[in-house]
Design a protein around this motif. Structure first.
Motif, PDB file in Angstrom:
ATOM      1  N   GLY A 210       0.780  -1.214   0.000  1.00  0.00           N
ATOM      2  CA  GLY A 210       0.000   0.000   0.000  1.00  0.00           C
ATOM      3  C   GLY A 210       0.818   1.272   0.000  1.00  0.00           C
ATOM      4  N   ASP A 211       2.145   1.175  -0.081  1.00  0.00           N
ATOM      5  CA  ASP A 211       2.981   2.363  -0.033  1.00  0.00           C
ATOM      6  C   ASP A 211       3.271   2.934  -1.417  1.00  0.00           C
ATOM      7  OD1 ASP A 211       5.050   1.347   2.767  1.00  0.00           O
ATOM      8  OD2 ASP A 211       3.107   2.341   2.677  1.00  0.00           O
ATOM      9  N   LYS A 212       2.613   2.372  -2.445  1.00  0.00           N
ATOM     10  CA  LYS A 212       2.836   2.828  -3.810  1.00  0.00           C
ATOM     11  C   LYS A 212       4.321   2.802  -4.167  1.00  0.00           C
ATOM     12  CE  LYS A 212      -1.298   5.644  -4.345  1.00  0.00           C
ATOM     13  NZ  LYS A 212      -1.853   6.946  -4.806  1.00  0.00           N
ATOM     14  N   GLY A 213       5.006   1.701  -3.739  1.00  0.00           N
ATOM     15  CA  GLY A 213       6.432   1.623  -3.985  1.00  0.00           C
ATOM     16  C   GLY A 213       6.785   1.661  -5.458  1.00  0.00           C
ATOM     17  N   GLU A 214       5.847   1.172  -6.326  1.00  0.00           N
ATOM     18  CA  GLU A 214       6.152   1.160  -7.746  1.00  0.00           C
ATOM     19  C   GLU A 214       6.365   2.568  -8.288  1.00  0.00           C
ATOM     20  OE1 GLU A 214       3.373   0.340  -6.391  1.00  0.00           O
ATOM     21  OE2 GLU A 214       1.742   1.505  -7.251  1.00  0.00           O
ATOM     22  N   GLU A 215       5.757   3.577  -7.635  1.00  0.00           N
ATOM     23  CA  GLU A 215       5.919   4.947  -8.117  1.00  0.00           C
ATOM     24  C   GLU A 215       7.323   5.480  -7.822  1.00  0.00           C
ATOM     25  OE1 GLU A 215       2.814   7.690  -7.272  1.00  0.00           O
ATOM     26  OE2 GLU A 215       1.290   6.129  -7.172  1.00  0.00           O
ATOM     27  N   CYS A 216       8.013   4.837  -6.874  1.00  0.00           N
ATOM     28  CA  CYS A 216       9.377   5.269  -6.543  1.00  0.00           C
ATOM     29  C   CYS A 216      10.384   4.751  -7.554  1.00  0.00           C
ATOM     30  CB  CYS A 216       9.764   4.759  -5.146  1.00  0.00           C
ATOM     31  SG  CYS A 216       8.689   5.282  -3.828  1.00  0.00           S
ATOM     32  N   LEU A 217      10.034   3.651  -8.220  1.00  0.00           N
ATOM     33  CA  LEU A 217      11.010   2.970  -9.067  1.00  0.00           C
ATOM     34  C   LEU A 217      11.073   3.618 -10.431  1.00  0.00           C
ATOM     35  CD1 LEU A 217      10.170  -0.696  -8.067  1.00  0.00           C
ATOM     36  CD2 LEU A 217      11.663   0.966  -6.973  1.00  0.00           C
ATOM     37  N   LYS A 218      11.586   4.823 -10.482  1.00  0.00           N
ATOM     38  CA  LYS A 218      11.714   5.574 -11.723  1.00  0.00           C
ATOM     39  C   LYS A 218      13.195   5.874 -11.957  1.00  0.00           C
ATOM     40  CE  LYS A 218       7.231   5.860 -12.171  1.00  0.00           C
ATOM     41  NZ  LYS A 218       6.518   5.136 -13.221  1.00  0.00           N
ATOM     42  N   GLY A 273      22.752   9.646   7.231  1.00  0.00           N
ATOM     43  CA  GLY A 273      22.773  11.075   7.538  1.00  0.00           C
ATOM     44  C   GLY A 273      21.598  11.841   6.987  1.00  0.00           C
ATOM     45  N   GLY A 274      20.747  11.185   6.209  1.00  0.00           N
ATOM     46  CA  GLY A 274      19.577  11.842   5.634  1.00  0.00           C
ATOM     47  C   GLY A 274      18.586  10.812   5.132  1.00  0.00           C
ATOM     48  N   PHE A 275      17.327  11.225   4.968  1.00  0.00           N
ATOM     49  CA  PHE A 275      16.263  10.303   4.615  1.00  0.00           C
ATOM     50  C   PHE A 275      15.358  10.975   3.591  1.00  0.00           C
ATOM     51  CE2 PHE A 275      12.291   7.944   6.411  1.00  0.00           C
ATOM     52  CZ  PHE A 275      12.336   7.034   5.362  1.00  0.00           C
ATOM     53  N   VAL A 276      15.290  10.437   2.379  1.00  0.00           N
ATOM     54  CA  VAL A 276      14.332  10.893   1.375  1.00  0.00           C
ATOM     55  C   VAL A 276      13.038  10.128   1.617  1.00  0.00           C
ATOM     56  CG1 VAL A 276      13.829  11.117  -1.082  1.00  0.00           C
ATOM     57  CG2 VAL A 276      16.185  11.349  -0.272  1.00  0.00           C
ATOM     58  N   THR A 277      11.986  10.834   2.024  1.00  0.00           N
ATOM     59  CA  THR A 277      10.767  10.174   2.474  1.00  0.00           C
ATOM     60  C   THR A 277       9.533  10.791   1.841  1.00  0.00           C
ATOM     61  OG1 THR A 277       9.356   9.748   4.413  1.00  0.00           O
ATOM     62  CG2 THR A 277      10.761  11.693   4.499  1.00  0.00           C
ATOM     63  N   HIS A 278       8.483   9.982   1.725  1.00  0.00           N
ATOM     64  CA  HIS A 278       7.198  10.475   1.237  1.00  0.00           C
ATOM     65  C   HIS A 278       6.380  11.119   2.356  1.00  0.00           C
ATOM     66  CE1 HIS A 278       8.091   8.795  -2.561  1.00  0.00           C
ATOM     67  NE2 HIS A 278       7.910   7.549  -2.234  1.00  0.00           N
ATOM     68  N   CYS A 279       6.947  11.182   3.540  1.00  0.00           N
ATOM     69  CA  CYS A 279       6.323  11.855   4.692  1.00  0.00           C
ATOM     70  C   CYS A 279       5.106  11.124   5.237  1.00  0.00           C
ATOM     71  CB  CYS A 279       5.949  13.303   4.365  1.00  0.00           C
ATOM     72  SG  CYS A 279       7.372  14.380   4.136  1.00  0.00           S
ATOM     73  N   GLY A 280       5.061   9.816   5.068  1.00  0.00           N
ATOM     74  CA  GLY A 280       4.100   9.043   5.858  1.00  0.00           C
ATOM     75  C   GLY A 280       4.491   9.167   7.324  1.00  0.00           C
ATOM     76  N   TRP A 281       3.514   9.216   8.216  1.00  0.00           N
ATOM     77  CA  TRP A 281       3.815   9.558   9.604  1.00  0.00           C
ATOM     78  C   TRP A 281       4.713   8.537  10.279  1.00  0.00           C
ATOM     79  CZ3 TRP A 281       4.489  13.696  11.917  1.00  0.00           C
ATOM     80  CH2 TRP A 281       4.466  13.816  13.312  1.00  0.00           C
ATOM     81  N   ASN A 282       4.591   7.260   9.949  1.00  0.00           N
ATOM     82  CA  ASN A 282       5.463   6.254  10.549  1.00  0.00           C
ATOM     83  C   ASN A 282       6.926   6.528  10.187  1.00  0.00           C
ATOM     84  OD1 ASN A 282       5.513   3.328  11.873  1.00  0.00           O
ATOM     85  ND2 ASN A 282       6.938   3.297  10.156  1.00  0.00           N
ATOM     86  N   LEU A 299       3.611  12.065  -2.092  1.00  0.00           N
ATOM     87  CA  LEU A 299       2.814  11.311  -3.052  1.00  0.00           C
ATOM     88  C   LEU A 299       1.314  11.556  -2.879  1.00  0.00           C
ATOM     89  CD1 LEU A 299       4.563   7.810  -3.286  1.00  0.00           C
ATOM     90  CD2 LEU A 299       4.598   9.675  -4.945  1.00  0.00           C
ATOM     91  N   TYR A 300       0.771  11.287  -1.680  1.00  0.00           N
ATOM     92  CA  TYR A 300      -0.688  11.266  -1.563  1.00  0.00           C
ATOM     93  C   TYR A 300      -1.116  11.361  -0.099  1.00  0.00           C
ATOM     94  CZ  TYR A 300       0.020   6.371  -0.220  1.00  0.00           C
ATOM     95  OH  TYR A 300       0.425   5.234   0.414  1.00  0.00           O
ATOM     96  N   GLY A 326       3.928  18.116 -12.628  1.00  0.00           N
ATOM     97  CA  GLY A 326       3.710  17.325 -11.424  1.00  0.00           C
ATOM     98  C   GLY A 326       4.751  16.264 -11.165  1.00  0.00           C
ATOM     99  N   LEU A 327       5.813  16.223 -11.968  1.00  0.00           N
ATOM    100  CA  LEU A 327       6.857  15.213 -11.810  1.00  0.00           C
ATOM    101  C   LEU A 327       8.078  15.797 -11.110  1.00  0.00           C
ATOM    102  CD1 LEU A 327       6.678  13.504 -15.331  1.00  0.00           C
ATOM    103  CD2 LEU A 327       5.551  12.789 -13.197  1.00  0.00           C
TER     104      LEU A 327
END
Length: 344
Positions: A210-218, A273-282, A299-300, A326-327
């Protein structure tokens, strides 16, 4: 799967019992949206939930979408608490959303306000652009919009809200909800119900569903990370079961040869030292609790609201800016990762 999750949960906490409810004979193909299907499933399951409950029950804990169970609690004469898995700021906004939404002014006959730049102000939140509300509310009078608005309208009817946060992280929002504020169209026009901060609760064993991981694989994103000159670990969510490297095959993406061979690890590792995140609260809580700054790539859902909290209130993240279409470009990823890692 649900079965494996229940088995793992029961193995950890055997005192918790699970009750399987009878299936509801609904045809998903007959629904225009998943939200309409979810609404019917939750409402029709009420009778089965009531049968499953025992006479020794002292309270109910439900989530945002299971508000029909409030009727069961009222029938049994027991309190029902809402467990809100996101942050206090988001909860405060959701409590106010049913009042904000009817007075939103749409330009002429426009029903979609995704591109509207209107900013609204609430005393416990930074100024929030209207188009940063959850995606489901951006299309007026749609089924999914009405469903979420209806869900948020029931938040004030619980005996209290349990929140996955802690007071020192969000002092203004926690104080506002602890003191209570008036909800003009709420139950009896009363104050908001009490809150209980129980965080941080962090799931460090996510399976990615449910994390839409496929959208990350670009490819452009991967190239941006490579060009940043920083060593990195990429957590890939929910890969296809028959081919874990599908999408990164050497034939289709020659520039990514060997990419998967040097991506592994987690946010809590000492070398991160850093984290690229979609900002899900967890993920946000995990990063905060391990002292790792973030690059916010959204993302959403409520991720845009989380971004405002991280950027404007907590100052713990840098934004990833989208282009007009939007990309997110490889150059933008490279720029933000370098900024995060190479500046104070």
């Amino acid at each position: 799967s649900t079965a494996s999750y229940i088995a793992a949960f029961f193995a950890t906490i055997p005192l918790i019992s699970f009750h399987q409810l009878p299936p509801i004979p609904l045809d998903p193909a007959s629904y225009d949206s998943p939200d309409a299907l979810t609404s019917d499933l939750v409402n029709l399951n009420n009778v089965h939930v009531r049968v499953a409950l025992t006479s020794t029950l002292r309270s109910l804990i439900i989530d945002l979408f299971c508000y029909p169970a409030l009727e069961i609690a009222a029938h049994l004469g027991i309190p029902a608490y809402n467990f809100f898995t996101s942050n206090t700021s988001c909860l405060a906004l959701y409590l106010h959303l049913p009042n904000i939404y009817p007075v939103i002014t749409y330009p002429n006959t426009m029903d979609n306000f995704k591109d509207i730049d209107t900013v609204f102000h609430l005393p416990w939140l930074p100024p929030t652009p209207l188009n940063h509300l959850p995606d489901t509310t951006l299309l007026k009078n749609s089924i999914k919009c009405d469903f979420l608005i209806n869900c948020t309208a029931h938040l004030a009817k619980s005996a209290g809200n349990i929140i996955n946060t802690f007071e020192t992280l969000e002092p203004k929002a926690v104080k506002a909800l602890s003191l209570g504020f008036s909800i003009p169209d709420g139950p009896n026009q009363t104050q908001t119900p009490p809150i209980f901060c129980v965080g941080p609760l962090i799931d460090t064993h996510r399976n990615g569903n449910g994390d839409k991981g496929e959208e990350c694989l670009k490819e452009k994103r991967a190239v941006g990370l490579e060009r940043s000159g920083q060593r990195f670990s990429w957590v890939v969510s929910n890969p296809p079961p028959n081919n874990n490297k599908q999408g990164f095959s050497k034939g289709s993406h020659p520039s990514l040869e060997g990419f998967l061979d040097h991506t592994s690890g987690g946010v809590g590792h000492d070398s991160v030292g850093g984290f690229v995140t979609h900002c899900g609260w967890n993920s946000v809580l995990e990063s905060i609790c391990t002292g790792v700054p973030m690059v916010a790539w959204l993302l959403y859902a409520e991720q845009k609201l989380n971004k405002i909290l991280l950027l404007e209130e907590l100052k713990l993240a840098l934004p990833v800016n989208e282009s007009e279409n939007g990309l997110v470009s490889a150059e933008e990823v490279e720029k933000r990762v370098r900024e995060l890692m190479e500046t104070e």
